[in-house]
Design an enzyme around this catalytic site. Sequence first.
Site, short mmCIF file in Angstrom:
data_model
loop_
_atom_site.label_atom_id
_atom_site.label_comp_id
_atom_site.label_asym_id
_atom_site.label_seq_id
_atom_site.Cartn_x
_atom_site.Cartn_y
_atom_site.Cartn_z
N ARG A 1 -36.80 -16.67 -49.45
CA ARG A 1 -37.28 -17.36 -50.74
C ARG A 1 -38.64 -17.53 -50.34
O ARG A 1 -39.43 -17.38 -51.36
CB ARG A 1 -36.40 -18.31 -51.43
CG ARG A 1 -36.62 -18.19 -52.87
CD ARG A 1 -35.68 -19.10 -53.63
NE ARG A 1 -35.70 -20.53 -53.37
CZ ARG A 1 -34.87 -21.50 -53.80
NH1 ARG A 1 -34.09 -20.92 -54.95
NH2 ARG A 1 -34.95 -22.45 -53.27
N LYS B 1 -40.97 -19.87 -56.57
CA LYS B 1 -40.95 -21.49 -56.49
C LYS B 1 -42.51 -22.00 -56.35
O LYS B 1 -42.74 -22.58 -55.21
CB LYS B 1 -40.12 -21.93 -55.47
CG LYS B 1 -39.48 -23.67 -55.74
CD LYS B 1 -38.18 -23.83 -54.68
CE LYS B 1 -37.97 -25.27 -55.00
NZ LYS B 1 -37.15 -25.47 -56.39
N GLU C 1 -33.22 -20.52 -67.88
CA GLU C 1 -33.16 -21.66 -66.97
C GLU C 1 -32.77 -22.87 -67.40
O GLU C 1 -33.00 -23.14 -68.79
CB GLU C 1 -34.20 -21.77 -65.79
CG GLU C 1 -34.39 -20.69 -64.65
CD GLU C 1 -34.79 -21.42 -63.48
OE1 GLU C 1 -33.90 -21.57 -62.66
OE2 GLU C 1 -36.03 -21.41 -63.43
#
Length: 344
Positions: free
Chosen positions: A85, A188, A224
């Site tokens: 990720r 992220k 989210e």
Amino acid sequence: MSSLNSPEIDWKNLSFGYLPTDYNVRCRFHNGKWGEIEVSQSDSINIHMAATCLHYGQEIFEGLKAFMGKDGKIRIFRLDENARRIRESAKGILMEPVPEELFKEMVKKVVELNKRFVPPYGSGASLYIRPIELGMTAQVGVKPASDYLFMIFVTPVGPYFKEGFKPTNICIMRDFDRVAPKGTGRWKVGGNYAASLDAGEKAHELGYSAVLYLDPREKKYVDECGPANFFAIKNGKYITPASESILPSVTNKSLMELARDLGIEVEARQIPVEELSEIQEAGACGTAAVASPVAEIDDLDTGKKYIVSTNGEAGPITTTLYNKLRSIQLGEEEDVHGWNTIVE
């Protein structure tokens, strides 16, 4: 070396904060290649005032955990997924991706170096692992850096939500977006979290644990849940939002796989906000929170309240999935999927 002695830590009452540990590890990308791994006892870094991470947001990070197992072995949960990720995050904002093997070697090394800070089995606490990559090139033009610093520190933590595994109330605020459509939501990056601070603080002031964001384009669908993914149980199915603006949670991915193992149907799809009136359970999930059950979702703009739990307890499917995931992390249950990396 840190003056903090692990026997003096009140493991059962740790907050989700920062405690100093003995070492961190670092590696630099310079002249087109990654250098050697450095072990450091310093909690600071030297950075040029014109570095791209400070001016143009070239900063990405990860979050994963290590646990002391029932058998006395330390387990790092889903190391491979986090290694993949962070590479996707790097590609998304034109940073140099950290090689997966380098990432994994550094994570294992920093855990080994700080073994005495891994909370004991049964404490409910864990060792939080924070990898971070920074653009270090000094420049004032808007373009990617050519030099990068990748570093990892660790700290023992308690539950992210102070209530622990107890249902909390969350709220919907339409005046705020976490990310833009087709923006950086799937990666992220620190900017996503900066964008959530205002709404998050307002929610806390009103007594809510988190904000449930709606999609940033139409404000019609669930997105989210602040610092975590959202999931719900509807008629025995595990449903979770599908969107290009949502960070793909490693924890959510794990819960979906465990749900399938139990014969529970999983649907990753758009969830209209009105459908919240039809769910029987809900939760926020992520590395920090694991799975935090939801009692009530209040739409602050319409005044609509979606009651999920009335008895102050998490629902049966959420509880089963949470306990199963925790059992795998703690070595209480066989790791059939090979998610744990054991640190010898």
